[in-house]
Scaffold this motif. Sequence first.
Motif, PDB file in Angstrom:
ATOM      1  N   PHE A   6       0.826  -1.208   0.000  1.00 23.79           N
ATOM      2  CA  PHE A   6       0.000   0.000   0.000  1.00 23.79           C
ATOM      3  C   PHE A   6       0.863   1.262   0.000  1.00 23.79           C
ATOM      4  N   ILE A   7       1.971   1.246   0.727  1.00 23.24           N
ATOM      5  CA  ILE A   7       2.832   2.432   0.758  1.00 23.24           C
ATOM      6  C   ILE A   7       3.407   2.724  -0.622  1.00 23.24           C
ATOM      7  N   LEU A   8       3.974   1.703  -1.269  1.00 24.07           N
ATOM      8  CA  LEU A   8       4.571   1.919  -2.588  1.00 24.07           C
ATOM      9  C   LEU A   8       3.507   2.272  -3.619  1.00 24.07           C
ATOM     10  N   LEU A   9       2.332   1.656  -3.496  1.00 25.41           N
ATOM     11  CA  LEU A   9       1.259   1.963  -4.435  1.00 25.41           C
ATOM     12  C   LEU A   9       0.762   3.399  -4.253  1.00 25.41           C
ATOM     13  N   ALA A  10       0.682   3.859  -3.008  1.00 25.29           N
ATOM     14  CA  ALA A  10       0.241   5.236  -2.755  1.00 25.29           C
ATOM     15  C   ALA A  10       1.258   6.244  -3.277  1.00 25.29           C
ATOM     16  N   VAL A  11       2.532   5.996  -3.012  1.00 29.30           N
ATOM     17  CA  VAL A  11       3.575   6.914  -3.484  1.00 29.30           C
ATOM     18  C   VAL A  11       3.613   6.958  -5.007  1.00 29.30           C
ATOM     19  N   GLY A  12       3.601   5.787  -5.644  1.00 32.02           N
ATOM     20  CA  GLY A  12       3.634   5.752  -7.098  1.00 32.02           C
ATOM     21  C   GLY A  12       2.416   6.383  -7.731  1.00 32.02           C
ATOM     22  N   SER A  13       1.234   6.134  -7.151  1.00 33.50           N
ATOM     23  CA  SER A  13       0.003   6.723  -7.701  1.00 33.50           C
ATOM     24  C   SER A  13       0.011   8.239  -7.561  1.00 33.50           C
ATOM     25  N   ALA A  14       0.495   8.748  -6.416  1.00 33.59           N
ATOM     26  CA  ALA A  14       0.543  10.196  -6.213  1.00 33.59           C
ATOM     27  C   ALA A  14       1.458  10.865  -7.242  1.00 33.59           C
ATOM     28  N   ASP A  15       2.588  10.237  -7.539  1.00 32.47           N
ATOM     29  CA  ASP A  15       3.505  10.825  -8.515  1.00 32.47           C
ATOM     30  C   ASP A  15       2.939  10.760  -9.932  1.00 32.47           C
ATOM     31  N   LEU A  16       2.216   9.686 -10.248  1.00 29.93           N
ATOM     32  CA  LEU A  16       1.572   9.618 -11.559  1.00 29.93           C
ATOM     33  C   LEU A  16       0.505  10.699 -11.701  1.00 29.93           C
ATOM     34  N   VAL A  17      -0.233  10.952 -10.621  1.00 33.61           N
ATOM     35  CA  VAL A  17      -1.232  12.024 -10.649  1.00 33.61           C
ATOM     36  C   VAL A  17      -0.554  13.372 -10.856  1.00 33.61           C
ATOM     37  N   ARG A  18       0.545  13.606 -10.133  1.00 39.61           N
ATOM     38  CA  ARG A  18       1.248  14.888 -10.285  1.00 39.61           C
ATOM     39  C   ARG A  18       1.768  15.093 -11.692  1.00 39.61           C
ATOM     40  N   GLN A  19       2.169  14.009 -12.332  1.00 43.86           N
ATOM     41  CA  GLN A  19       2.809  14.132 -13.630  1.00 43.86           C
ATOM     42  C   GLN A  19       1.813  14.199 -14.784  1.00 43.86           C
ATOM     43  N   PHE A  20       0.713  13.465 -14.687  1.00 42.60           N
ATOM     44  CA  PHE A  20      -0.142  13.298 -15.860  1.00 42.60           C
ATOM     45  C   PHE A  20      -1.572  13.798 -15.674  1.00 42.60           C
ATOM     46  N   ALA A  21      -2.059  13.941 -14.454  1.00 41.49           N
ATOM     47  CA  ALA A  21      -3.456  14.332 -14.262  1.00 41.49           C
ATOM     48  C   ALA A  21      -3.639  15.812 -14.558  1.00 41.49           C
ATOM     49  N   PRO A  22      -4.620  16.201 -15.383  1.00 41.88           N
ATOM     50  CA  PRO A  22      -4.841  17.632 -15.646  1.00 41.88           C
ATOM     51  C   PRO A  22      -5.359  18.371 -14.419  1.00 41.88           C
ATOM     52  N   HIS A  23      -6.117  17.694 -13.567  1.00 46.17           N
ATOM     53  CA  HIS A  23      -6.623  18.277 -12.329  1.00 46.17           C
ATOM     54  C   HIS A  23      -6.157  17.384 -11.172  1.00 46.17           C
ATOM     55  N   ARG A  24      -5.176  17.859 -10.440  1.00 47.01           N
ATOM     56  CA  ARG A  24      -4.564  17.008  -9.428  1.00 47.01           C
ATOM     57  C   ARG A  24      -5.542  16.638  -8.325  1.00 47.01           C
ATOM     58  N   TRP A  25      -6.397  17.577  -7.927  1.00 48.84           N
ATOM     59  CA  TRP A  25      -7.301  17.272  -6.825  1.00 48.84           C
ATOM     60  C   TRP A  25      -8.226  16.125  -7.186  1.00 48.84           C
ATOM     61  N   ALA A  26      -8.677  16.069  -8.448  1.00 47.92           N
ATOM     62  CA  ALA A  26      -9.530  14.965  -8.885  1.00 47.92           C
ATOM     63  C   ALA A  26      -8.752  13.651  -8.894  1.00 47.92           C
ATOM     64  N   GLY A  27      -7.488  13.716  -9.311  1.00 47.24           N
ATOM     65  CA  GLY A  27      -6.664  12.504  -9.302  1.00 47.24           C
ATOM     66  C   GLY A  27      -6.410  11.994  -7.901  1.00 47.24           C
ATOM     67  N   TYR A  28      -6.072  12.909  -6.974  1.00 47.50           N
ATOM     68  CA  TYR A  28      -5.844  12.495  -5.591  1.00 47.50           C
ATOM     69  C   TYR A  28      -7.117  11.909  -4.981  1.00 47.50           C
ATOM     70  N   LEU A  29      -8.263  12.502  -5.292  1.00 47.87           N
ATOM     71  CA  LEU A  29      -9.523  11.995  -4.756  1.00 47.87           C
ATOM     72  C   LEU A  29      -9.820  10.597  -5.295  1.00 47.87           C
ATOM     73  N   THR A  30      -9.556  10.378  -6.574  1.00 51.33           N
ATOM     74  CA  THR A  30      -9.763   9.060  -7.156  1.00 51.33           C
ATOM     75  C   THR A  30      -8.874   8.018  -6.507  1.00 51.33           C
ATOM     76  N   VAL A  31      -7.612   8.384  -6.291  1.00 49.90           N
ATOM     77  CA  VAL A  31      -6.685   7.449  -5.640  1.00 49.90           C
ATOM     78  C   VAL A  31      -7.145   7.131  -4.225  1.00 49.90           C
TER      79      VAL A  31
END
Length: 282
Positions: A6-31
């Motif tokens: 879960f830790i590695l998945l959370a860190v990796g998902s957060a960085d993918l959201v920062r890099q590719f999501a047009p709206h970060r808040w929506a990406g973080y909420l989805t994660v």
Amino acid sequence: MIVAGFILLAVGSADLVRQFAPHRWAGYLTVAVMFLLLGSVSDALLPMLAGLVVGALWVWCMPSERRAPLGFWPAALLGLVSIGSVVWLGARTDAGLIGTVWNLRSPFGDVPFDLAILTLGTGVFLLESANLVVRAALDGEHTWRPAELRRSAMRDEVDAEPAAPEATTPGDAIGGRESTDATMADKPGRPDEATALRDPRAGFKGGRLIGPLERILVMLLTLAAAYPILAAMLAAKGIVRFPEISRDGETGARAEYFLVGSLVSWVIGLGAAFLVWWAAHT
């Protein structure tokens, strides 16, 4: 094991959201919603919360737009926590609701849910988060990037260039702005060069794709015990980069950049393979 996953998945998902999501808040909420669902059906709410907390701390400690304020230490601490979670906590005997219906087979046998989450977490971490780790290592060692060498040369050229004289005639005074614009137009590329001087993240863009692919291959080939293929791939990378490194001259900047970045990337890939291998054999 599930904690590290879960830790590695959370860190990796957060960085993918920062890099590719047009709206970060929506990406973080989805994660966050996905993690809540995974934690609920697998009876792993505490590991899920630990992953979200570590992911939030990682975003704060390892910014993507500037140098990391704490340097390489967050990555080292994350590695220790992940290894400790796999080595000392081990696997769970009950995976909750999803464990009753979970059935995943591989050529090496059944894959438990906890091992699947760990493998997924390591794979996601290798995509974008590992790029930030490599960048932090280069910044921590004050390694000069090839783009910085070019910016330094352009900065010296700009400093050595004499300043243009002030306009003294009435016509020049009236058309001063047009004259200045014309002068800038006669020097193509100068605004772009000034932008490059201000951008500390300019450099090789292919590494954002080559690095993740390389680390995934290192992990897969190590787990498959395909060591000759792994050695050939690493040697091929050095051969491909040799012409560029050989033009380095006396500075050695490109060689240092290549060695530090490649070694850190390989260590991350091998570490991910170690985590999955250890978890699969316990």
